[in-house]
Design a protein around this motif. Structure first.
Motif, PDB file in Angstrom:
ATOM      1  N   LEU A  77     -35.245 -43.569  25.916  1.00  0.00           N
ATOM      2  CA  LEU A  77     -34.122 -42.661  25.663  1.00  0.00           C
ATOM      3  C   LEU A  77     -33.134 -43.270  24.677  1.00  0.00           C
ATOM      4  CD1 LEU A  77     -33.386 -41.078  29.155  1.00  0.00           C
ATOM      5  CD2 LEU A  77     -34.162 -39.909  27.077  1.00  0.00           C
ATOM      6  N   ASP A  78     -32.951 -44.583  24.745  1.00  0.00           N
ATOM      7  CA  ASP A  78     -32.029 -45.264  23.827  1.00  0.00           C
ATOM      8  C   ASP A  78     -32.451 -45.112  22.368  1.00  0.00           C
ATOM      9  OD1 ASP A  78     -30.476 -46.053  25.976  1.00  0.00           O
ATOM     10  OD2 ASP A  78     -31.217 -48.127  25.984  1.00  0.00           O
ATOM     11  N   VAL A  79     -33.749 -44.898  22.120  1.00  0.00           N
ATOM     12  CA  VAL A  79     -34.218 -44.677  20.752  1.00  0.00           C
ATOM     13  C   VAL A  79     -34.614 -43.214  20.530  1.00  0.00           C
ATOM     14  CG1 VAL A  79     -34.883 -47.078  20.329  1.00  0.00           C
ATOM     15  CG2 VAL A  79     -36.588 -45.469  21.263  1.00  0.00           C
ATOM     16  N   GLY A  80     -34.168 -42.327  21.419  1.00  0.00           N
ATOM     17  CA  GLY A  80     -34.342 -40.897  21.219  1.00  0.00           C
ATOM     18  C   GLY A  80     -35.679 -40.318  21.599  1.00  0.00           C
ATOM     19  N   VAL A  81     -36.342 -40.918  22.603  1.00  0.00           N
ATOM     20  CA  VAL A  81     -37.658 -40.439  23.035  1.00  0.00           C
ATOM     21  C   VAL A  81     -37.606 -40.119  24.524  1.00  0.00           C
ATOM     22  CG1 VAL A  81     -40.126 -40.993  23.208  1.00  0.00           C
ATOM     23  CG2 VAL A  81     -38.769 -41.930  21.313  1.00  0.00           C
ATOM     24  N   ASP A  82     -37.938 -38.876  24.873  1.00  0.00           N
ATOM     25  CA  ASP A  82     -38.053 -38.568  26.297  1.00  0.00           C
ATOM     26  C   ASP A  82     -39.525 -38.577  26.698  1.00  0.00           C
ATOM     27  OD1 ASP A  82     -39.095 -36.056  25.574  1.00  0.00           O
ATOM     28  OD2 ASP A  82     -37.665 -34.911  26.734  1.00  0.00           O
ATOM     29  N   ILE A  83     -39.779 -38.418  27.985  1.00  0.00           N
ATOM     30  CA  ILE A  83     -41.124 -38.563  28.558  1.00  0.00           C
ATOM     31  C   ILE A  83     -41.477 -37.310  29.343  1.00  0.00           C
ATOM     32  CG2 ILE A  83     -42.567 -39.875  30.163  1.00  0.00           C
ATOM     33  CD1 ILE A  83     -40.579 -42.220  29.821  1.00  0.00           C
TER      34      ILE A  83
END
Length: 178
Positions: free
Chosen positions: A65-71
């Protein structure tokens, strides 16, 4: 012969149902602070390696999330199988269920039959991991034909962070698929 998704191409439009009953499209982030999505296809409740991998992925959720990626995680399991599996999981990212054979084939995944009715009651996908960028294109693709080969999560998350750093200007790799 199965077709494999090529890096750099548009991720296919695949709608899935979340445990909540909501329908979402794979590859489209649902987080306000994330414009990329990591789509993890796992074998199902019957796979102890999947359970371990999913629980380990939770440890990297904030870094992603800190680099803009969700799961999002998805399998061919039924809602009941997913709910049973969730009792073994300590995760808070969304899960979808009911991936069809046609959807698994569209993703270029390897499919397997259960070894016995005690294992599971349906054809299932072997592991697949896709990272979809803000344009809806495949930036990272990893598929396996067995449960023993999966990306090492720390290296994957560090690599995604490096890719997302604009100072690195790192392009999509592997765009010339066989």
């Amino acid at each position: 012969m199965s077709l494999k998704l090529s890096a750099g191409n548009h991720f296919p439009a695949i709608d899935v149902v979340l445990e909540s009953g909501d329908t979402v499209r794979l590859g489209q982030s649902r987080q306000a602070n994330a414009d990329w999505q990591l789509v993890l296809v796992y074998r199902g409740r019957h796979c102890p390696l999947c359970t371990k991998y999913l629980n380990n992925l939770q440890n990297y959720q904030q870094a992603l999330l800190d680099v803009g990626v969700d799961i999002i995680a998805v399998s061919a399991d039924s809602l009941e199988q997913l709910q049973q599996h969730k009792t073994q999981l300590s995760v808070n990212f969304p899960f979808a269920y009911g991936l069809s054979i046609a959807q698994m084939q569209t993703l270029g995944l390897y499919l397997s039959d259960p070894r016995s009715p005690q294992e599971t009651d349906h054809v299932f996908a072997e592991p697949g991991l896709f990272v979809v960028n803000e344009q809806g294109n495949l930036h990272v693709v990893d598929i396996s034909n067995n449960p023993f080969v999966r990306p090492e999560l720390e290296a994957l998350v560090n690599g995604i962070g490096w890719i997302r750093n604009p100072d690195n200007n790192y392009p999509i790799r592997g765009m010339h698929a066989p």
